[in-house]
Design a protein around this motif. Structure first.
Motif, short mmCIF file in Angstrom:
data_model
loop_
_atom_site.label_atom_id
_atom_site.label_comp_id
_atom_site.label_asym_id
_atom_site.label_seq_id
_atom_site.Cartn_x
_atom_site.Cartn_y
_atom_site.Cartn_z
N UNK A 7 -15.58 11.53 2.95
CA UNK A 7 -14.03 11.29 3.55
C UNK A 7 -13.19 11.29 2.18
N UNK A 8 -11.83 11.08 2.18
CA UNK A 8 -11.05 11.17 1.34
C UNK A 8 -11.09 9.97 0.60
N UNK A 9 -11.23 10.10 -0.85
CA UNK A 9 -11.29 9.04 -1.82
C UNK A 9 -9.88 8.62 -2.45
N UNK A 10 -9.12 9.37 -2.64
CA UNK A 10 -7.62 9.16 -2.94
C UNK A 10 -6.79 10.39 -3.26
N UNK A 25 6.10 2.74 -2.23
CA UNK A 25 4.91 2.81 -1.24
C UNK A 25 4.52 1.32 -0.70
N UNK A 26 5.15 0.09 -1.21
CA UNK A 26 4.81 -1.09 -0.60
C UNK A 26 5.79 -1.10 0.64
N UNK A 27 6.98 -0.54 0.59
CA UNK A 27 7.87 -0.39 1.81
C UNK A 27 7.34 0.44 3.11
N UNK A 28 6.29 1.11 2.68
CA UNK A 28 5.46 2.12 3.60
C UNK A 28 4.50 1.41 4.08
N UNK A 29 4.15 0.13 3.62
CA UNK A 29 2.76 -0.60 4.06
C UNK A 29 1.76 -0.56 3.08
N UNK A 30 1.61 0.18 1.95
CA UNK A 30 0.55 0.12 1.21
C UNK A 30 0.65 -1.32 0.22
N UNK A 31 -0.52 -1.83 -0.08
CA UNK A 31 -0.93 -2.78 -1.03
C UNK A 31 -1.61 -2.41 -1.99
N UNK A 32 -1.56 -3.13 -3.23
CA UNK A 32 -2.16 -2.53 -4.48
C UNK A 32 -3.51 -3.40 -4.31
N UNK A 33 -4.50 -2.21 -4.69
CA UNK A 33 -5.95 -2.64 -4.51
C UNK A 33 -6.63 -2.78 -5.93
N UNK A 42 -3.22 5.83 -19.44
CA UNK A 42 -2.38 5.84 -18.32
C UNK A 42 -2.27 4.22 -18.02
N UNK A 43 -1.25 3.83 -17.40
CA UNK A 43 -1.19 2.43 -16.80
C UNK A 43 -1.65 3.33 -15.09
N UNK A 44 -2.75 2.56 -14.39
CA UNK A 44 -3.24 2.77 -13.29
C UNK A 44 -2.71 1.88 -12.04
N UNK A 45 -2.38 2.24 -10.95
CA UNK A 45 -2.10 1.66 -9.80
C UNK A 45 -2.89 2.45 -8.53
N UNK A 46 -3.56 1.75 -8.02
CA UNK A 46 -4.19 2.31 -6.72
C UNK A 46 -3.63 1.66 -5.62
N UNK A 47 -3.35 2.01 -4.35
CA UNK A 47 -2.61 1.52 -3.51
C UNK A 47 -3.21 1.84 -2.28
N UNK A 48 -3.35 1.08 -1.02
CA UNK A 48 -4.12 1.69 0.13
C UNK A 48 -3.33 1.12 1.40
N UNK A 49 -3.36 1.95 2.24
CA UNK A 49 -2.72 1.72 3.51
C UNK A 49 -3.58 2.46 4.65
N UNK A 53 -5.76 5.85 0.43
CA UNK A 53 -5.74 5.41 -0.98
C UNK A 53 -4.91 6.39 -1.83
N UNK A 54 -4.00 6.01 -2.39
CA UNK A 54 -3.19 6.62 -3.51
C UNK A 54 -3.09 6.20 -4.88
N UNK A 55 -3.42 6.94 -5.75
CA UNK A 55 -3.32 6.71 -7.28
C UNK A 55 -2.05 7.08 -7.83
N UNK A 56 -1.55 6.16 -8.42
CA UNK A 56 -0.17 6.37 -9.18
C UNK A 56 -0.37 6.24 -10.60
N UNK A 57 -0.83 7.11 -11.42
CA UNK A 57 -1.06 7.06 -12.84
C UNK A 57 0.53 7.35 -13.50
N UNK A 58 0.80 6.29 -14.43
CA UNK A 58 1.81 6.63 -15.36
C UNK A 58 1.43 6.79 -16.79
N UNK A 59 1.56 7.89 -17.27
CA UNK A 59 1.20 8.11 -18.55
C UNK A 59 1.76 7.06 -19.40
#
Length: 135
Positions: A7-10, A25-33, A42-49, A53-59
């Protein structure tokens, strides 16, 4: 080639403004995991809904961070698929002549205490596809 994915990892979406992206992404129902700061450049945030799962890397590099979102109509960097055996997957991709975006197997601490190993290849039209083994 017959890669067996689970399946899809992210989906990786680089961001220039991490707080703005988190709020959106929180406004779309995603939560930080996963929230990992200053790791692997990077600063890494992964969110799930709903099992997505989406990964939001910020360099941490300001010039790289400024280029997020400038690739054209969108900024999805890659998508990642889960696999059970990364070595078998890597061998099958090599045997099929698939071009690797990153040499070797990468290990990330982002999912600690879970172990996360991955490889990344180029698919058609230069789309990056990551294969992830999580244990």
């Amino acid at each position: 080639m017959n890669i067996k994915t689970k399946g899809l990892a992210h989906i990786g979406i680089p961001t220039s403004d991490l707080e703005q992206s988190i709020a959106f992404y929180k406004s779309l129902g995603f939560k930080i995991i996963v929230d990992k700061k200053e790791m692997e450049g990077n600063n890494f945030i992964f969110m799930e809904c709903n099992d997505v799962t989406i990964g939001l890397p910020q360099s941490l590099n300001e010039d790289v961070r400024k280029s997020a979102g400038t690739k054209g109509a969108g900024n999805i960097d890659h998508f990642a698929l889960l696999v059970d055996d990364l070595e078998d997957t890597k061998k099958e991709l090599e045997d099929a002549g698939v071009h690797f975006a990153i040499e070797g197997i990468s290990v990330t601490e982002a999912w600690t205490p879970k172990s996360c190993r991955c490889i990344m290849v180029y698919g058609p039209d230069h789309v990056k596809i990551e294969f992830v083994e999580m244990k």
